[in-house]
Each structure stands twice: as structure tokens, then as C-alpha cells.
Enzyme design. Structure first.
Site, mmCIF file in Angstrom:
data_model
loop_
_atom_site.group_PDB
_atom_site.id
_atom_site.type_symbol
_atom_site.label_atom_id
_atom_site.label_comp_id
_atom_site.label_asym_id
_atom_site.label_seq_id
_atom_site.Cartn_x
_atom_site.Cartn_y
_atom_site.Cartn_z
ATOM 1 C CB CYS A 190 19.432 7.466 -0.645
ATOM 2 S SG CYS A 190 20.422 8.683 -1.475
ATOM 3 C CD GLU A 191 13.878 3.929 0.520
ATOM 4 O OE1 GLU A 191 13.541 2.743 0.574
ATOM 5 O OE2 GLU A 191 13.224 4.869 0.983
ATOM 6 N N GLY A 199 -12.120 -2.857 -12.862
ATOM 7 C CA GLY A 199 -12.084 -3.613 -14.118
ATOM 8 C C GLY A 199 -11.043 -4.717 -14.085
ATOM 9 N NE ARG A 254 1.220 -0.820 -10.478
ATOM 10 C CZ ARG A 254 1.506 -2.054 -10.804
ATOM 11 N NH1 ARG A 254 2.487 -2.292 -11.644
ATOM 12 N NH2 ARG A 254 0.828 -3.052 -10.312
ATOM 13 C CD GLU A 302 -16.669 1.395 -8.286
ATOM 14 O OE1 GLU A 302 -15.619 0.985 -7.752
ATOM 15 O OE2 GLU A 302 -17.687 1.673 -7.635
ATOM 16 N N PRO A 303 -13.788 0.671 -13.769
ATOM 17 C CG PRO A 303 -13.913 0.593 -16.108
ATOM 18 C CD PRO A 303 -14.733 0.876 -14.882
ATOM 19 N N GLY A 304 -10.232 1.156 -13.827
ATOM 20 C CA GLY A 304 -9.178 2.177 -13.834
ATOM 21 C C GLY A 304 -8.002 1.676 -14.649
#
Ligand code: LLP
Length: 419
Positions: free
Chosen positions: A345-346, A241, A313, A274-276
């Protein structure tokens, strides 16, 4: 704050009718919270935009596979798009019908194909000639007939983040559109495979209809060309979508997309979508609490109890999510520019960069628009527990996934050094 279901009421942030402070108090942080009305409304917007036009909305399970969300969507009539046998198991566990499921993905194993066929999968979206051979041999060995669509790669630029562009010719996805006709001839010659559709998905977080329509035009040309040689497909699956407004993006409305699709695809074909992200993205947020305010000469850090293992993300795609305070800031004081960072730790464990926030230790924050590709991409990195998920339904809420326990964190491991 974009979701109409997220608002300040009595100076406190609410999702639907629930004060998010109440959830954080009972469930703890970090946790994801979803609005049922929000994702159901988005699904209905897609469904009603098609009006009388034959269509199917196959919710993309990868965006959020929480069983309660799948169940709520199944109850309002959704079909599903899955990319692994695990997702198909979740759909059936939530009461979804396997006959309404499309199975996409470039690397389906023989085991996955076997299980999908045994479950009575609605359609397998083939991504290569090699996969065609594998599917045919599994179907023949089971004596099972199956609907297939070839996912074609139209070489159209979706103008989105490179990691989520899937329809360019150097991408691993789909069959080059010029090779598809020959593959359809092989499929239609098979005793076990029924060429029922053509599928195409050029990417995610797309904020213009133009590339989608351009890709769909190529698909329609292919479908009409196949008809001429006697191969009649019935479904055109146009993939995911719309993108959503995370940081001021202006995606088209669902109606604009669906109108464009209906105008481009002749009525003889059923449209599959096929929306997510656009269904569950704006419906979810992550609650996290401030552990420390760390000030250095150069920077202010708001250190919170959620990290990149809970929400990947920002680290993976430079994803931008608005951060809201639970208590409405009516003080007139704007707060300082800071980075909201997690405990991992990043350096990449930064949830939000350069935001103006007025916060103190112990405050509750909401990282918004993360109902899609949030909890599903969570991990146990740094041996952190997978967080809880909560579903709000008007004036009530339920924990729909409890916080992982330390027992479950270690229970699958075997200590071979203990005699
Ligand atoms: N169909 C197929 C075949 C897909 O590959 C995808 C997404 C969708 C449907 C759903 O697309 P949507 O409606 O959500 O745009 N983790 C990334 C997103 C990965 C999307 C992968 N495919 C992120 O957090 O942005």
C-alpha cells in the site's frame, strides 16, 4: 540480460542449466535465485587480477549474507568485511575465519566490540576518535591486543547516488583525513592497539576508477607520512568494489580497477578490497508472478506478487533492474508500456517503470541483477513473509533459505492483552 549464466534455452529463461520455471513451480514466488558459478567467477576475477601482489579480498557481507553464499566464498578462500556482530556470527556460522574479518561501521556498540575481540577479529576499522577510546577501553578490560585501521574520509566525490556516497566531508563515515595522523599517534601509543592499516571507502555503485584512485592517492600519502614518524602500517584497505551494469552503465573491468590500485599503492603495502555488489549483484535475480494486468485510461499496471518489502532498491534509490519474461517473446509483438508494481500500500512500491512487456496474468517474470542488496534489505512490511532463496549450481539447485512461515512471523511477539 548481462550475466553470461542467464540465457534463453528452448524459449525458456535458464540460470546456469536450470529452467527458472522449474524453481518457481517448486519453491513458489517471489523468490531469489543465485548462480554459484557467477559469484565464484567474479570473486576469482578479483583474486587473479592481483597476480603475485600481496592482497586480501574481503567480501562485503552486507551485500548478501545468505549462509550458503558465505560458505561457498569461504571455501574458495575469501575473507570478509562485516558491519555488525550479526554479520560476524553469520560468517563464523558459514565456516569463515574471524581472523580474516575486518569490522567496519560508525556505531559499533561496546557489546559488539567485546564479542568481536573475544572471537579474534582480524581488524577493527575505526571511524572516529570516540570509537578509538571505546575500543581501547574494551581491549584493556579484556587484556586483548587488536589490529586497527583508521577509516579515513578523503573528501572525494564518488559520483554515485547520494545515499551511497560515503567519502565526502559532510558524510558520517570515517575520520577526516587531516585528523588521522594525530589519531594514529594515539593508537601507536596504546598498549592494546596495533595500527596495522588505513581504510577508505568512498561509496558504492561507482562506475569509474578515477575517484577511487584519487582517494587512494591521499591514503598512500598518509601511509608514507606515518612511516616518516615511525608508524609502519602494512595494509591499505580501499573499500568496496566496482559498480555494475544495471541500465547500460559502463563500469571499468575488475582488471582495470586492480591494475590502477597496484600502480597507485607501493608494493610495501598489502592491498585489501571489500567488494560486495560486483560479486553477487549480477549473480542473483528475483522471480515473481503476474497477479493482474490492470489497465486504466492513463496507465498499464502489471501487478506482481513481489513488493518493495522483497526488493527495496527501486523505491529507495530509484534503482533500475531489467525485467525479463520467463518465456522468450518470439512473437514479433512488442507488448505495451507498463509499470511493474507490487501489492504493497504505497505508490513507491513500483519495481519497474515504463517497461515494454508482453505479459498476461500468471506469467513468470525475472527481475535481474538483484543478488546484491536485494534479499538482505527485505522486510516484513505489510506482514508479508520474507521470501525464499535458492542457489543454482550447474544442473542442480537447493533452497538455501526457506520461505518464512506465518508461525515465525508472529513468534517473537507477546500478546500482553491475553490474560
Ligand atoms: N565496504 C564498506 C565499508 C561499505 O560501506 C560497503 C558498502 C562496501 C564495502 C561494499 O561496497 P560494494 O562493493 O557493494 O559497492 N544498499 C545500497 C548499497 C549500500 C552500500 C553500502 N556500503 C544499494 O542497494 O545500492
Amino acid at each position: 540480460m548481462k550475466s553470461e549464466f542467464l540465457k534463453y534455452y528452448n524459449k525458456r529463461l535458464h540460470l546456469e542449466d536450470i529452467d527458472l520455471g522449474e524453481i518457481a513451480g517448486e519453491v513458489g514466488t517471489p523468490c531469489y535465485v543465485y548462480s554459484r558459478r557467477s559469484f565464484e567467477q567474479a570473486w576469482h576475477q578479483y583474486n587473479s587480477a592481483f597476480k603475485e601482489r600481496a592482497h586480501r579480498i574481503c567480501y562485503a557481507v552486507k551485500a548478501n549474507d545468505n549462509l550458503s553464499i558465505l560458505k561457498a566464498l569461504a571455501l574458495i578462500g575469501s575473507d570478509f568485511d562485516v558491519v555488525s556482530i550479526g554479520e560476524l556470527h553469520k560468517v563464523t556460522a558459514a565456516g569463515g575465519n574471524p581472523a580474516g574479518v575486518v569490522f567496519s561501521g560508525v556505531g559499533k556498540t561496546r557489546g559488539e566490540i567485546t564479542d568481536a575481540l573475544k572471537a579474534g577479529i582480524g581488524c577493527i576499522n575505526l571511524e572516529s576518535c570516540e570509537e578509538f577510546e571505546r575500543l581501547e577501553s574494551v581491549a584493556a578490560s579484556l587484556g586483548a591486543c587488536v589490529n586497527v585501521a583508521v577509516r579515513v574520509n578523503p573528501n572525494v566525490d564518488p559520483k554515485t547516488h547520494p545515499y551511497i556516497s560515503t567519502g565526502l566531508k559532510d558524510s558520517k563515515f570515517g575520520v577526516p583525513i587531516d585528523d588521522a595522523r594525530e589519531l594514529y599517534q594515539r593508537i601507536s601509543a596504546s598498549k592494546w592497539l596495533n595500527p596495522s592499516g588505513i581504510a577508505c571507502h568512498i561509496g558504492s555503485q561507482i562506475t569509474s576508477v578515477d575517484p577511487i584512485i584519487e582517494a587512494v592517492r591521499h591514503v598512500v600519502d598518509l601511509a608514507l607520512g606515518l612511516k616518516v614518524i615511525g608508524i609502519k602500517i602494512t595494509n591499505i584497505d580501499v573499500g568496496g568494489g566496482l559498480g555494475i551494469d544495471y541500465a547500460g552503465e559502463t563500469p571499468p573491468t575488475i582488471k582495470e580497477l586492480v591494475d590502477g590500485l597496484c600502480q597507485t599503492v607501493p608494493e610495501e603495502f598489502k592491498l585489501v578490497l571489500e567488494p560486495g555488489r560486483s560479486i553477487v549483484g549480477p549473480a542473483g535475480l528475483m522471480l515473481t508472478r503476474v497477479e493482474f494486468i490492470k489497465k486504466t485510461k492513463d496507465k498499464n499496471f502489471v501487478i506482481v506478487d513481489a513488493g518493495m518489502n522483497d526488493l527495496l532498491r527501486p523505491a529507495l534509490y530509484d534503482g533500475w533492474h531489467d525485467v525479463l519474461t520467463h518465456c522468450e517473446n518470439l512473437s514479433g509483438v512488442e507488448g505495451e508500456i507498463c509499470d511493474v508494481v507490487g501489492p504493497i500500500c504505497e505508490t513507491g512500491d513500483t519495481l519497474a517503470k515504463n517497461r515494454r512487456l508482453l505479459v498476461s496474468e500468471g506469467d513468470l517474470l525475472a527481475v535481474v541483477d538483484c543478488g546484491a542488496y536485494g534479499a538482505v534489505m527485505g522486510s516484513n512490511y505489510n506482514a508479508r513473509l520474507r521470501c525464499a532463496e535458492v542457489l543454482v549450481d550447474e544442473s542442480s539447485y537447493s533452497v538455501v533459505r526457506r520461505r518464512q512461515t506465518f508461525d515465525s512471523l508472529i513468534s517473537d511477539e507477546k500478546d500482553v492483552l491475553i490474560t
